[in-house]
Motif scaffolding. Structure first.
Motif, PDB file in Angstrom:
ATOM      1  N   MET A  33      -7.098  -3.175  26.080  1.00  0.00           N
ATOM      2  CA  MET A  33      -6.138  -2.879  24.861  1.00  0.00           C
ATOM      3  C   MET A  33      -6.161  -3.979  24.168  1.00  0.00           C
ATOM      4  N   GLU A  34      -5.917  -3.698  22.713  1.00  0.00           N
ATOM      5  CA  GLU A  34      -5.817  -4.942  21.820  1.00  0.00           C
ATOM      6  C   GLU A  34      -4.276  -5.308  21.929  1.00  0.00           C
ATOM      7  N   THR A  35      -4.060  -6.734  21.717  1.00  0.00           N
ATOM      8  CA  THR A  35      -2.845  -7.150  21.828  1.00  0.00           C
ATOM      9  C   THR A  35      -2.184  -7.811  20.477  1.00  0.00           C
ATOM     10  N   GLU A  36      -1.044  -8.033  20.190  1.00  0.00           N
ATOM     11  CA  GLU A  36      -0.395  -8.776  19.372  1.00  0.00           C
ATOM     12  C   GLU A  36       0.567  -9.795  19.851  1.00  0.00           C
ATOM     13  N   PHE A  37       0.274 -11.166  19.695  1.00  0.00           N
ATOM     14  CA  PHE A  37       1.358 -12.223  20.241  1.00  0.00           C
ATOM     15  C   PHE A  37       2.749 -12.101  19.515  1.00  0.00           C
ATOM     16  N   THR A  38       3.428 -11.236  19.978  1.00  0.00           N
ATOM     17  CA  THR A  38       4.864 -11.357  19.550  1.00  0.00           C
ATOM     18  C   THR A  38       5.531 -11.257  20.896  1.00  0.00           C
ATOM     19  N   SER A  39       7.060 -11.362  20.756  1.00  0.00           N
ATOM     20  CA  SER A  39       7.765 -11.454  22.031  1.00  0.00           C
ATOM     21  C   SER A  39       8.973 -10.223  22.057  1.00  0.00           C
TER      22      SER A  39
ATOM     23  N   GLU B 255     -11.846   5.486  18.780  1.00  0.00           N
ATOM     24  CA  GLU B 255     -12.783   5.524  17.452  1.00  0.00           C
ATOM     25  C   GLU B 255     -11.913   6.019  16.396  1.00  0.00           C
ATOM     26  N   ASN B 256     -10.882   7.190  16.463  1.00  0.00           N
ATOM     27  CA  ASN B 256     -10.610   7.770  15.327  1.00  0.00           C
ATOM     28  C   ASN B 256      -8.964   7.830  15.533  1.00  0.00           C
ATOM     29  N   ASP B 257      -8.406   7.179  16.369  1.00  0.00           N
ATOM     30  CA  ASP B 257      -7.045   7.025  16.583  1.00  0.00           C
ATOM     31  C   ASP B 257      -6.629   5.760  17.501  1.00  0.00           C
ATOM     32  N   PHE B 258      -5.396   5.489  17.388  1.00  0.00           N
ATOM     33  CA  PHE B 258      -4.785   4.225  18.221  1.00  0.00           C
ATOM     34  C   PHE B 258      -3.343   4.718  18.713  1.00  0.00           C
ATOM     35  N   LEU B 259      -3.008   4.085  19.751  1.00  0.00           N
ATOM     36  CA  LEU B 259      -1.531   4.377  20.190  1.00  0.00           C
ATOM     37  C   LEU B 259      -1.003   2.866  20.329  1.00  0.00           C
ATOM     38  N   ASN B 260       0.238   3.002  19.859  1.00  0.00           N
ATOM     39  CA  ASN B 260       1.154   1.727  20.233  1.00  0.00           C
ATOM     40  C   ASN B 260       1.543   1.878  21.497  1.00  0.00           C
ATOM     41  N   MET B 261       1.167   1.422  22.701  1.00  0.00           N
ATOM     42  CA  MET B 261       1.566   1.748  24.135  1.00  0.00           C
ATOM     43  C   MET B 261       3.153   1.345  24.111  1.00  0.00           C
ATOM     44  N   ASN B 262       3.477   0.232  23.390  1.00  0.00           N
ATOM     45  CA  ASN B 262       4.888  -0.092  23.702  1.00  0.00           C
ATOM     46  C   ASN B 262       5.816   1.097  23.157  1.00  0.00           C
TER      47      ASN B 262
ATOM     48  N   VAL C  29       6.847   2.468  32.731  1.00  0.00           N
ATOM     49  CA  VAL C  29       7.890   1.344  32.502  1.00  0.00           C
ATOM     50  C   VAL C  29       7.530   0.091  32.296  1.00  0.00           C
ATOM     51  N   GLY C  30       6.115  -0.328  32.098  1.00  0.00           N
ATOM     52  CA  GLY C  30       5.990  -1.644  31.738  1.00  0.00           C
ATOM     53  C   GLY C  30       4.253  -1.577  31.395  1.00  0.00           C
ATOM     54  N   ILE C  31       4.236  -2.915  30.805  1.00  0.00           N
ATOM     55  CA  ILE C  31       2.839  -3.180  30.559  1.00  0.00           C
ATOM     56  C   ILE C  31       2.667  -4.633  30.601  1.00  0.00           C
ATOM     57  N   LYS C  32       1.697  -5.213  31.665  1.00  0.00           N
ATOM     58  CA  LYS C  32       1.256  -6.327  31.892  1.00  0.00           C
ATOM     59  C   LYS C  32      -0.061  -6.781  32.214  1.00  0.00           C
ATOM     60  N   GLY C  33      -0.609  -7.714  31.288  1.00  0.00           N
ATOM     61  CA  GLY C  33      -2.108  -8.080  31.387  1.00  0.00           C
ATOM     62  C   GLY C  33      -2.555  -6.754  30.641  1.00  0.00           C
ATOM     63  N   GLN C  34      -3.662  -6.265  31.561  1.00  0.00           N
ATOM     64  CA  GLN C  34      -4.285  -5.048  31.316  1.00  0.00           C
ATOM     65  C   GLN C  34      -3.682  -3.842  31.889  1.00  0.00           C
ATOM     66  N   TYR C  35      -2.680  -3.719  32.663  1.00  0.00           N
ATOM     67  CA  TYR C  35      -2.361  -2.910  33.353  1.00  0.00           C
ATOM     68  C   TYR C  35      -0.933  -2.011  32.912  1.00  0.00           C
TER      69      TYR C  35
ATOM     70  N   VAL D  87     -11.038   9.575  28.255  1.00  0.00           N
ATOM     71  CA  VAL D  87      -9.760  10.384  28.875  1.00  0.00           C
ATOM     72  C   VAL D  87      -9.063  10.936  27.983  1.00  0.00           C
ATOM     73  N   ASN D  88      -8.396  11.842  28.096  1.00  0.00           N
ATOM     74  CA  ASN D  88      -7.104  12.769  27.355  1.00  0.00           C
ATOM     75  C   ASN D  88      -5.834  11.851  27.944  1.00  0.00           C
ATOM     76  N   ILE D  89      -5.264  11.567  26.928  1.00  0.00           N
ATOM     77  CA  ILE D  89      -3.957  11.125  27.080  1.00  0.00           C
ATOM     78  C   ILE D  89      -2.835  11.996  26.459  1.00  0.00           C
ATOM     79  N   LEU D  90      -2.091  12.640  27.080  1.00  0.00           N
ATOM     80  CA  LEU D  90      -0.996  13.423  26.794  1.00  0.00           C
ATOM     81  C   LEU D  90       0.349  12.926  26.575  1.00  0.00           C
ATOM     82  N   VAL D  91       0.955  12.739  25.478  1.00  0.00           N
ATOM     83  CA  VAL D  91       2.008  12.129  25.157  1.00  0.00           C
ATOM     84  C   VAL D  91       3.313  13.066  24.851  1.00  0.00           C
TER      85      VAL D  91
END
Length: 263
Positions: free
Chosen positions: A10-16, A25-32, A234-240, A259-263
Motif C-alpha cells: 500500500m502507498e502511504t501519505e504521512f498525515t495524522s 493498474e487502472n484504479d486505486f482505493l483509499n483504504m481509510n 476496523v484498522g490499518i497498521k503497517g501493511q496489515y 485479487v477482486n475486492i468487493l466494496v
C-alpha cells in the motif's frame, strides 16, 4: 463495486492518521474510506511483479525464476552489508546496484513492538517506518551508501533487536521508549567507518495509525488456502488490514496475487 488488480504494498501519505492507498493498474482505493465497512477479498490468479506471468509467487512478489535472477531480489536487499557497488563489484546488475546502493542511507531505531534497528534509503523516510507499523522512530546515522549502513546495522544488532514482533505490533502491545536516549547509548557501538555520520541532534518522529479496534489474538489470513474472505475492516497498521473478527491480512507478503475486492 468490484475492483481487480495485482497486490503491491500500500502507498502511504504521512498525515495524522496515516492515509493508505491500494493502487492497481487502472484504479486505486483509499483504504481509510473503507474503515468500519464490510469488504470482500477474493484470489483470482498470480501475476509476478517482474515478468507478469501467472506463475506461483515465490518471495517478494516474484516467481521463483525471477527471484533468483533479477537484482531487485538479490541478497543485499535483505542484507545491506553484502552491498558491493561501492567497490565496482557486480552482483547481478552493476548499473542497478549503483543506482540503489550508492545513495544516502539511514540507520534508524523504530519502536513497533520493541525497539529495533533497521536500514532504509533516505528517500524512504518515513515510509519505511510506516510500513513496519512503528509508532515512533529516530535516525542514528546518515551514510553515503548502503554498505556503510549495513555494517552499522550488523554492529548494533548485538545490542538491540532487528525484527518486529508482528503480533505485538498489531495488538498494540507496545510501550513508549526514549529513542533519543537509545540513540545516545548505542553511539559507542557504531563502526569506525560510520561514526563520522552519527546524527547528534534530532528528535523522534511519531506516527498515528487509523485503527478503531486492535485484534486481541490476531490470526493471519491465508488467501491462497481460503480463496475468499469477507469482514468488517476496523484498522490499518503497517501493511496489515485489520478486521473485526481478529483476522489480519498482510498486503506486503501477498504481493503478486491478483485479487477482486468487493466494496
Amino acid at each position: 463495486m468490484t475492483y481487480q488488480g495485482v497486490l503491491t504494498k500500500m502507498e502511504t501519505e504521512f498525515t495524522s492518521p496515516i492515509q493508505y492507498y491500494l493502487v492497481f493498474e487502472n484504479d486505486f482505493l483509499n483504504m481509510n474510506q473503507l474503515l468500519n465497512k464490510n469488504i470482500s477479498i477474493q484470489f483470482v490468479k498470480y501475476q509476478c511483479l517482474n515478468c507478469g506471468l501467472d506463475k506461483s509467487i515465490y518471495r517478494q512478489g516474484f516467481c521463483k525464476s525471477c527471484f533468483f535472477d533479477i537484482p531487485q531480489a538479490a541478497d543485499w536487499i535483505m542484507r545491506p552489508e553484502l552491498s558491493t557497488a561501492h567497490l565496482e563489484m557486480e552482483d547481478r546488475d552493476l548499473e542497478y546496484e549503483k543506482k540503489v546502493q550508492l545513495q544516502p542511507h539511514i540507520v534508524y531505531l523504530a519502536n513497533s513492538s520493541d525497539v529495533k534497528v533497521g536500514v532504509t534509503r533516505k528517500s524512504q523516510v518515513p515510509t519505511r517506518w510506516i510500513d513496519q507499523g512503528a509508532h515512533e522512530a529516530i535516525e542514528i546515522v546518515e551514510v553515503p551508501n548502503r554498505y556503510l549502513a549495513g555494517i552499522t546495522e550488523v554492529a548494533l544488532k548485538d545490542f538491540v533487536a532487528d525484527k518486529t514482533n508482528w503480533r505485538s505490533m498489531l495488538k498494540n502491545d507496545i510501550k513508549d521508549e526514549n529513542l533519543v536516549a537509545w540513540r545516545d547509548r548505542l553511539k559507542q557501538y557504531i563502526p569506525n567507518e560510520a561514526i563520522d555520520y552519527y546524527i547528534e541532534n534530532n528528535t523522534e518522529t511519531n506516527i498515528e495509525f487509523p485503527v478503531y479496534k486492535y485484534p486481541e489474538k490476531p490470526k493471519s489470513l491465508n488467501l491462497l488456502k481460503q480463496q475468499q474472505f469477507s469482514g468488517k475492516l476496523v484498522g490499518i497498521k503497517g501493511q496489515y488490514l485489520i478486521f473485526e473478527d481478529n483476522t489480519v491480512f498482510n498486503i506486503r507478503s501477498n504481493e503478486g496475487l491478483v485479487v477482486n475486492i468487493l466494496v
